[in-house]
Design a protein around this motif. Structure first.
Motif, mmCIF file in Angstrom:
data_model
loop_
_atom_site.group_PDB
_atom_site.id
_atom_site.type_symbol
_atom_site.label_atom_id
_atom_site.label_comp_id
_atom_site.label_asym_id
_atom_site.label_seq_id
_atom_site.Cartn_x
_atom_site.Cartn_y
_atom_site.Cartn_z
ATOM 1 N N ARG A 210 -0.589 -6.009 3.380
ATOM 2 C CA ARG A 210 -1.106 -4.819 4.265
ATOM 3 C C ARG A 210 -2.470 -4.385 3.919
ATOM 4 O O ARG A 210 -3.024 -4.266 2.773
ATOM 5 C CB ARG A 210 -0.063 -3.793 3.770
ATOM 6 N N LEU B 102 -5.494 -1.894 4.578
ATOM 7 C CA LEU B 102 -5.587 -0.424 4.507
ATOM 8 C C LEU B 102 -7.008 0.013 4.968
ATOM 9 O O LEU B 102 -7.740 0.605 4.549
ATOM 10 C CB LEU B 102 -5.264 0.311 3.188
ATOM 11 N N LEU C 101 -8.043 3.642 5.568
ATOM 12 C CA LEU C 101 -8.305 4.694 4.059
ATOM 13 C C LEU C 101 -9.661 4.368 3.547
ATOM 14 O O LEU C 101 -9.987 3.482 3.198
ATOM 15 C CB LEU C 101 -7.217 4.325 3.124
ATOM 16 N N ALA D 66 -7.996 4.342 -2.179
ATOM 17 C CA ALA D 66 -6.609 4.136 -2.291
ATOM 18 C C ALA D 66 -6.373 3.776 -3.777
ATOM 19 O O ALA D 66 -7.285 2.948 -4.108
ATOM 20 C CB ALA D 66 -6.156 3.202 -1.324
ATOM 21 N N ILE E 87 2.064 6.266 0.773
ATOM 22 C CA ILE E 87 2.848 5.478 1.547
ATOM 23 C C ILE E 87 4.016 4.785 0.604
ATOM 24 O O ILE E 87 3.589 4.515 -0.515
ATOM 25 C CB ILE E 87 1.821 3.979 1.871
ATOM 26 N N TRP F 43 4.393 6.044 5.969
ATOM 27 C CA TRP F 43 3.020 6.937 5.731
ATOM 28 C C TRP F 43 3.376 8.252 5.742
ATOM 29 O O TRP F 43 4.039 8.715 6.846
ATOM 30 C CB TRP F 43 2.066 6.413 6.743
ATOM 31 N N TRP G 86 -6.011 -3.399 0.087
ATOM 32 C CA TRP G 86 -4.982 -4.095 0.496
ATOM 33 C C TRP G 86 -3.992 -3.963 -0.655
ATOM 34 O O TRP G 86 -4.176 -3.864 -1.917
ATOM 35 C CB TRP G 86 -5.344 -5.426 0.989
#
Length: 369
Positions: free
Chosen positions: A4, A6, A9, A12, A41, A48, A362
Protein backbone atom coordinates in the motif's frame (compact mmCIF):
# COMPACT_ATOMS: atom_id res chain seq x y z
CA UNK A 1 1.00 -9.99 0.87
CA UNK A 2 -0.37 -6.54 -0.02
CA UNK A 3 1.52 -3.38 -0.79
CA UNK A 4 0.00 0.00 0.00
CA UNK A 5 1.34 3.39 -1.06
CA UNK A 6 0.45 6.23 1.32
CA UNK A 7 0.83 9.10 -1.12
CA UNK A 8 -1.81 11.18 0.68
CA UNK A 9 0.06 11.26 3.99
CA UNK A 10 2.67 13.89 4.84
CA UNK A 11 4.17 11.70 7.56
CA UNK A 12 3.54 8.13 8.72
CA UNK A 13 4.76 5.46 11.19
CA UNK A 14 4.00 1.77 11.90
CA UNK A 15 3.13 0.36 15.32
CA UNK A 16 5.63 -2.07 16.95
CA UNK A 17 3.88 -5.30 15.90
CA UNK A 18 2.46 -3.89 12.66
CA UNK A 19 -1.19 -3.70 13.72
CA UNK A 20 -1.56 0.01 12.81
CA UNK A 21 -0.05 2.70 10.65
CA UNK A 22 -0.61 6.28 11.77
CA UNK A 23 -0.02 9.64 10.10
CA UNK A 24 -1.67 12.80 8.86
CA UNK A 25 -2.36 14.84 5.74
CA UNK A 26 -2.63 18.56 5.12
CA UNK A 27 -5.19 20.65 3.22
CA UNK A 28 -5.30 24.33 2.37
CA UNK A 29 -7.65 26.37 4.57
CA UNK A 30 -8.69 29.73 3.15
CA UNK A 31 -6.11 31.84 1.35
CA UNK A 32 -3.18 31.57 3.74
CA UNK A 33 -3.89 28.76 6.18
CA UNK A 34 -3.71 25.00 6.55
CA UNK A 35 -5.76 22.33 8.23
CA UNK A 36 -4.70 18.86 9.34
CA UNK A 37 -6.37 15.46 9.48
CA UNK A 38 -4.97 12.66 11.66
CA UNK A 39 -5.19 9.10 10.27
CA UNK A 40 -4.90 5.67 11.90
CA UNK A 41 -5.03 2.69 9.50
CA UNK A 42 -6.03 -0.72 10.85
CA UNK A 43 -3.86 -3.14 8.88
CA UNK A 44 -6.15 -6.07 9.69
CA UNK A 45 -8.91 -4.43 7.64
CA UNK A 46 -7.18 -1.58 5.75
CA UNK A 47 -9.78 0.74 7.29
CA UNK A 48 -8.80 4.39 7.70
CA UNK A 49 -9.86 6.13 10.92
CA UNK A 50 -9.72 9.88 10.22
CA UNK A 51 -9.87 12.64 12.84
CA UNK A 52 -10.32 16.30 11.89
CA UNK A 53 -9.68 18.44 10.00
CA UNK A 54 -8.18 20.76 12.60
CA UNK A 55 -7.11 24.34 11.73
CA UNK A 56 -3.47 25.25 12.37
CA UNK A 57 -4.66 27.70 15.01
CA UNK A 58 -5.59 24.61 17.06
CA UNK A 59 -2.84 22.16 16.01
CA UNK A 60 0.20 22.46 13.78
CA UNK A 61 1.04 18.89 12.82
CA UNK A 62 4.73 18.53 11.91
CA UNK A 63 5.59 14.83 12.31
CA UNK A 64 3.80 11.56 13.04
CA UNK A 65 6.01 10.33 15.88
CA UNK A 66 4.62 6.99 17.05
CA UNK A 67 1.47 4.88 16.89
CA UNK A 68 0.99 2.18 19.51
CA UNK A 69 -0.34 -1.34 18.99
CA UNK A 70 -3.40 -0.11 20.90
CA UNK A 71 -4.09 2.42 18.12
CA UNK A 72 -3.00 5.62 19.90
CA UNK A 73 -1.29 8.06 17.52
CA UNK A 74 1.13 10.77 18.71
CA UNK A 75 1.84 13.74 16.42
CA UNK A 76 4.24 16.60 17.23
CA UNK A 77 2.50 19.97 17.41
CA UNK A 78 4.25 23.20 16.40
CA UNK A 79 1.31 25.38 17.47
CA UNK A 80 1.37 24.41 21.15
CA UNK A 81 4.68 22.62 21.53
CA UNK A 82 5.01 18.99 22.55
CA UNK A 83 2.65 16.51 20.91
CA UNK A 84 -1.01 15.52 20.79
CA UNK A 85 -2.37 11.97 21.11
CA UNK A 86 -5.40 10.60 19.24
CA UNK A 87 -7.37 7.54 20.37
CA UNK A 88 -9.31 5.37 17.91
CA UNK A 89 -12.58 6.97 19.01
CA UNK A 90 -11.27 10.39 17.95
CA UNK A 91 -10.57 11.70 21.45
CA UNK A 92 -7.42 13.78 21.61
CA UNK A 93 -5.27 14.55 24.64
CA UNK A 94 -1.96 16.26 25.37
CA UNK A 95 0.49 14.02 27.27
CA UNK A 96 1.37 15.48 30.66
CA UNK A 97 4.98 16.48 31.23
CA UNK A 98 6.90 16.43 34.51
CA UNK A 99 7.30 19.34 36.92
CA UNK A 100 10.18 21.59 35.90
CA UNK A 101 10.34 20.21 32.36
CA UNK A 102 8.85 21.59 29.14
CA UNK A 103 6.26 20.04 26.77
CA UNK A 104 6.57 16.29 26.16
CA UNK A 105 7.06 14.60 22.77
CA UNK A 106 6.59 10.82 22.57
CA UNK A 107 8.91 8.90 20.22
CA UNK A 108 8.51 5.15 20.69
CA UNK A 109 6.24 2.62 22.42
CA UNK A 110 6.54 -0.90 23.79
CA UNK A 111 4.30 -3.57 22.26
CA UNK A 112 1.93 -3.56 25.25
CA UNK A 113 1.83 0.25 25.34
CA UNK A 114 2.90 0.46 29.00
CA UNK A 115 6.33 1.96 28.28
CA UNK A 116 7.26 4.87 26.04
CA UNK A 117 10.32 7.00 25.49
CA UNK A 118 10.61 10.55 24.22
CA UNK A 119 11.90 13.94 25.22
CA UNK A 120 10.87 17.19 26.83
CA UNK A 121 11.37 20.60 25.29
CA UNK A 122 13.27 22.26 28.12
CA UNK A 123 14.75 20.91 31.35
CA UNK A 124 15.50 22.26 34.83
CA UNK A 125 19.25 21.67 34.32
CA UNK A 126 19.38 24.16 31.46
CA UNK A 127 19.30 21.93 28.37
CA UNK A 128 16.98 22.52 25.44
CA UNK A 129 15.92 18.85 25.42
CA UNK A 130 15.77 16.11 28.01
CA UNK A 131 15.33 12.33 27.40
CA UNK A 132 12.53 10.65 29.34
CA UNK A 133 10.96 7.23 29.82
CA UNK A 134 7.24 7.03 30.55
CA UNK A 135 6.19 3.91 32.50
CA UNK A 136 2.45 3.44 33.08
CA UNK A 137 1.97 7.16 32.59
CA UNK A 138 4.74 8.23 34.98
CA UNK A 139 7.41 10.41 33.35
CA UNK A 140 10.97 9.60 34.45
CA UNK A 141 14.03 11.57 33.26
CA UNK A 142 16.84 9.50 31.72
CA UNK A 143 20.48 10.26 32.60
CA UNK A 144 23.04 11.92 30.32
CA UNK A 145 26.67 10.74 29.98
CA UNK A 146 28.65 12.27 32.86
CA UNK A 147 31.72 13.15 30.77
CA UNK A 148 29.65 15.65 28.79
CA UNK A 149 28.25 15.82 25.29
CA UNK A 150 29.47 14.08 22.13
CA UNK A 151 32.68 16.14 22.15
CA UNK A 152 33.16 15.80 25.93
CA UNK A 153 32.08 19.40 26.45
CA UNK A 154 29.38 20.85 28.68
CA UNK A 155 25.81 19.94 27.75
CA UNK A 156 23.57 22.71 26.40
CA UNK A 157 21.16 21.19 23.84
CA UNK A 158 20.76 17.79 25.47
CA UNK A 159 19.52 14.41 24.25
CA UNK A 160 16.29 13.22 22.65
CA UNK A 161 15.32 9.61 23.42
CA UNK A 162 14.29 8.10 20.08
CA UNK A 163 13.53 4.37 20.11
CA UNK A 164 13.51 1.26 22.27
CA UNK A 165 13.14 -2.51 22.32
CA UNK A 166 9.71 -4.13 22.10
CA UNK A 167 9.53 -4.64 25.87
CA UNK A 168 10.81 -1.12 26.64
CA UNK A 169 13.91 -2.30 28.53
CA UNK A 170 16.62 -0.97 26.17
CA UNK A 171 16.46 2.48 24.61
CA UNK A 172 18.61 4.80 22.50
CA UNK A 173 18.67 8.48 21.63
CA UNK A 174 20.57 11.24 19.87
CA UNK A 175 22.30 14.37 21.11
CA UNK A 176 21.36 17.53 19.27
CA UNK A 177 24.35 19.82 19.69
CA UNK A 178 26.15 21.57 16.81
CA UNK A 179 24.95 18.93 14.35
CA UNK A 180 27.00 16.31 16.22
CA UNK A 181 24.06 13.86 16.66
CA UNK A 182 25.95 11.61 19.09
CA UNK A 183 24.15 8.29 19.64
CA UNK A 184 23.59 7.12 23.23
CA UNK A 185 21.80 4.13 24.75
CA UNK A 186 20.34 3.10 28.10
CA UNK A 187 20.70 -0.54 29.16
CA UNK A 188 18.16 -2.67 31.01
CA UNK A 189 19.33 -1.21 34.33
CA UNK A 190 18.99 2.37 33.13
CA UNK A 191 22.72 3.04 32.75
CA UNK A 192 23.72 5.38 29.92
CA UNK A 193 26.67 5.07 27.53
CA UNK A 194 27.65 6.04 24.00
CA UNK A 195 26.61 3.57 21.30
CA UNK A 196 29.79 2.10 19.82
CA UNK A 197 31.84 2.98 22.89
CA UNK A 198 34.36 0.25 21.96
CA UNK A 199 35.37 2.26 18.86
CA UNK A 200 34.80 5.75 20.23
CA UNK A 201 37.91 7.94 20.02
CA UNK A 202 38.31 11.58 21.08
CA UNK A 203 41.34 13.57 19.85
CA UNK A 204 42.02 17.19 20.82
CA UNK A 205 43.50 19.48 18.16
CA UNK A 206 44.23 23.22 17.93
CA UNK A 207 41.73 24.94 15.63
CA UNK A 208 41.17 28.61 14.87
CA UNK A 209 37.90 30.15 16.02
CA UNK A 210 35.94 32.83 14.12
CA UNK A 211 38.40 35.52 15.29
CA UNK A 212 41.46 33.55 14.25
CA UNK A 213 42.47 32.57 17.78
CA UNK A 214 43.66 28.99 18.42
CA UNK A 215 41.29 26.96 20.59
CA UNK A 216 41.03 23.31 21.64
CA UNK A 217 38.65 21.29 19.46
CA UNK A 218 37.73 17.65 20.05
CA UNK A 219 37.58 15.42 16.99
CA UNK A 220 35.38 12.36 17.57
CA UNK A 221 35.24 9.03 15.79
CA UNK A 222 31.97 7.58 17.04
CA UNK A 223 28.38 6.55 16.39
CA UNK A 224 25.71 9.09 15.46
CA UNK A 225 22.04 9.02 14.51
CA UNK A 226 19.37 11.45 13.38
CA UNK A 227 15.65 11.65 14.19
CA UNK A 228 14.81 7.99 13.53
CA UNK A 229 12.84 5.81 15.94
CA UNK A 230 13.36 2.31 14.52
CA UNK A 231 17.13 1.74 14.75
CA UNK A 232 16.99 -0.98 17.40
CA UNK A 233 16.10 -4.67 17.08
CA UNK A 234 12.87 -5.72 18.85
CA UNK A 235 14.74 -7.78 21.46
CA UNK A 236 17.21 -4.95 22.12
CA UNK A 237 20.31 -6.92 21.08
CA UNK A 238 21.29 -4.71 18.14
CA UNK A 239 21.37 -0.96 17.56
CA UNK A 240 21.86 0.35 14.02
CA UNK A 241 23.62 3.65 13.44
CA UNK A 242 26.29 5.55 11.57
CA UNK A 243 29.96 5.36 12.46
CA UNK A 244 31.43 8.76 11.64
CA UNK A 245 35.16 9.51 11.49
CA UNK A 246 36.67 13.00 11.55
CA UNK A 247 39.97 14.32 10.19
CA UNK A 248 41.32 17.84 10.74
CA UNK A 249 43.12 19.82 8.04
CA UNK A 250 45.12 22.53 9.79
CA UNK A 251 45.95 24.31 6.53
CA UNK A 252 42.29 24.94 5.65
CA UNK A 253 41.04 24.80 9.26
CA UNK A 254 38.35 22.32 8.21
CA UNK A 255 37.13 18.96 9.50
CA UNK A 256 36.31 16.18 7.04
CA UNK A 257 33.63 13.73 8.14
CA UNK A 258 33.08 10.28 6.61
CA UNK A 259 30.09 8.02 7.36
CA UNK A 260 29.87 4.22 7.47
CA UNK A 261 26.90 1.98 8.40
CA UNK A 262 27.49 0.24 11.73
CA UNK A 263 25.73 -2.06 14.19
CA UNK A 264 26.30 -2.18 17.94
CA UNK A 265 25.68 -5.37 19.93
CA UNK A 266 24.33 -4.37 23.35
CA UNK A 267 25.17 -7.77 24.87
CA UNK A 268 28.83 -8.00 23.81
CA UNK A 269 29.18 -4.19 23.57
CA UNK A 270 31.05 -4.47 20.30
CA UNK A 271 30.50 -2.63 17.02
CA UNK A 272 30.51 -4.02 13.49
CA UNK A 273 31.39 -1.39 10.87
CA UNK A 274 30.77 -1.95 7.16
CA UNK A 275 33.72 0.20 6.10
CA UNK A 276 33.38 -0.74 2.43
CA UNK A 277 30.11 1.21 2.24
CA UNK A 278 31.42 4.77 2.43
CA UNK A 279 28.62 7.34 2.67
CA UNK A 280 26.00 4.78 3.76
CA UNK A 281 24.01 4.77 7.02
CA UNK A 282 22.28 1.96 8.92
CA UNK A 283 18.50 2.35 9.23
CA UNK A 284 17.20 -0.74 11.03
CA UNK A 285 18.22 -4.18 12.26
CA UNK A 286 16.26 -7.34 13.09
CA UNK A 287 16.70 -9.76 16.00
CA UNK A 288 18.51 -12.15 13.65
CA UNK A 289 21.02 -9.46 12.71
CA UNK A 290 19.69 -8.52 9.29
CA UNK A 291 20.68 -4.90 8.77
CA UNK A 292 19.08 -2.32 6.50
CA UNK A 293 21.58 0.20 5.09
CA UNK A 294 21.14 3.05 2.64
CA UNK A 295 23.15 5.65 0.75
CA UNK A 296 22.87 9.10 2.31
CA UNK A 297 22.41 12.10 0.02
CA UNK A 298 19.62 14.66 0.18
CA UNK A 299 17.98 11.73 1.92
CA UNK A 300 18.35 7.95 1.77
CA UNK A 301 17.27 7.03 -1.75
CA UNK A 302 18.27 3.38 -2.07
CA UNK A 303 19.16 0.57 0.24
CA UNK A 304 20.60 -2.89 0.74
CA UNK A 305 20.24 -5.72 3.24
CA UNK A 306 23.30 -7.12 5.03
CA UNK A 307 23.96 -9.97 7.43
CA UNK A 308 25.67 -8.27 10.36
CA UNK A 309 27.12 -11.42 11.92
CA UNK A 310 28.82 -12.68 8.75
CA UNK A 311 29.32 -9.14 7.41
CA UNK A 312 27.97 -10.09 3.99
CA UNK A 313 25.66 -8.38 1.48
CA UNK A 314 22.33 -10.17 0.95
CA UNK A 315 21.17 -7.97 -1.92
CA UNK A 316 19.24 -4.78 -2.55
CA UNK A 317 16.15 -4.02 -0.49
CA UNK A 318 14.01 -4.47 -3.60
CA UNK A 319 15.48 -7.95 -4.15
CA UNK A 320 15.03 -8.88 -0.49
CA UNK A 321 11.40 -7.71 -0.46
CA UNK A 322 10.58 -9.54 -3.69
CA UNK A 323 12.15 -12.76 -2.44
CA UNK A 324 10.47 -12.54 0.99
CA UNK A 325 7.02 -11.15 0.09
CA UNK A 326 6.65 -11.71 -3.66
CA UNK A 327 6.20 -7.98 -4.31
CA UNK A 328 8.42 -5.75 -6.43
CA UNK A 329 9.06 -2.31 -4.95
CA UNK A 330 10.99 -0.05 -7.28
CA UNK A 331 13.44 1.97 -5.22
CA UNK A 332 12.90 3.13 -1.68
CA UNK A 333 14.26 1.92 1.62
CA UNK A 334 13.06 -0.25 4.48
CA UNK A 335 13.00 1.40 7.89
CA UNK A 336 11.16 -1.23 9.94
CA UNK A 337 10.47 -4.97 9.97
CA UNK A 338 8.00 -6.27 12.56
CA UNK A 339 9.27 -8.91 15.05
CA UNK A 340 7.41 -11.68 13.18
CA UNK A 341 8.60 -10.27 9.80
CA UNK A 342 5.04 -10.42 8.45
CA UNK A 343 4.91 -6.66 7.83
CA UNK A 344 7.43 -4.03 6.79
CA UNK A 345 7.41 -0.25 6.55
CA UNK A 346 9.45 2.03 4.33
CA UNK A 347 9.51 5.08 2.13
CA UNK A 348 10.53 6.26 -1.32
CA UNK A 349 12.01 9.68 -2.04
CA UNK A 350 10.45 11.38 -5.04
CA UNK A 351 12.12 14.47 -6.47
CA UNK A 352 9.77 17.40 -7.07
CA UNK A 353 10.01 19.88 -9.95
CA UNK A 354 11.88 22.34 -7.70
CA UNK A 355 14.53 19.69 -7.04
CA UNK A 356 13.49 19.06 -3.43
CA UNK A 357 12.84 15.49 -2.22
CA UNK A 358 9.34 14.40 -1.20
CA UNK A 359 8.75 11.32 0.94
CA UNK A 360 6.15 8.74 -0.05
CA UNK A 361 5.53 6.17 2.71
CA UNK A 362 4.39 2.58 2.10
CA UNK A 363 3.85 -0.69 3.90
CA UNK A 364 3.61 -4.39 3.13
CA UNK A 365 1.30 -6.54 5.25
CA UNK A 366 -0.30 -10.01 5.18
CA UNK A 367 -3.31 -10.60 2.90
CA UNK A 368 -6.70 -9.45 4.14
CA UNK A 369 -8.88 -12.23 5.54
Amino acid sequence: ARYRLLEQLNSAVMSPSGRYVGGFYTDVLGENGFQYTAVVIDLETDKWHEFGPYPETLFGFTEAEVVTDQGVLYISDSTNGGCVAFDLDGTYTVPKSIAGYGPLVMQSSSVDGSVMVGYTEGTPYGCMYGPVKVVDGEVKPLPLPEEGNFRNEEWWAGILARGMSADGSVAYGSSWENYDYGMVWWDRDGNVDWVGSDLRKVTTVQREDALGNPVDYNLVDGMICWANQTQISPDGTWIAGTYRTEEFNAESNTVTQVNYPAFFNTETRTTTVFDEYVGYVALHVTDEGLGMIGLQGLGVTSGSVVDVKSKTLLGSMSEWIQERYGIYVSGGVLTYVTPDAKSVFGYTLEIQENGQPYTVYWYIAPPLN
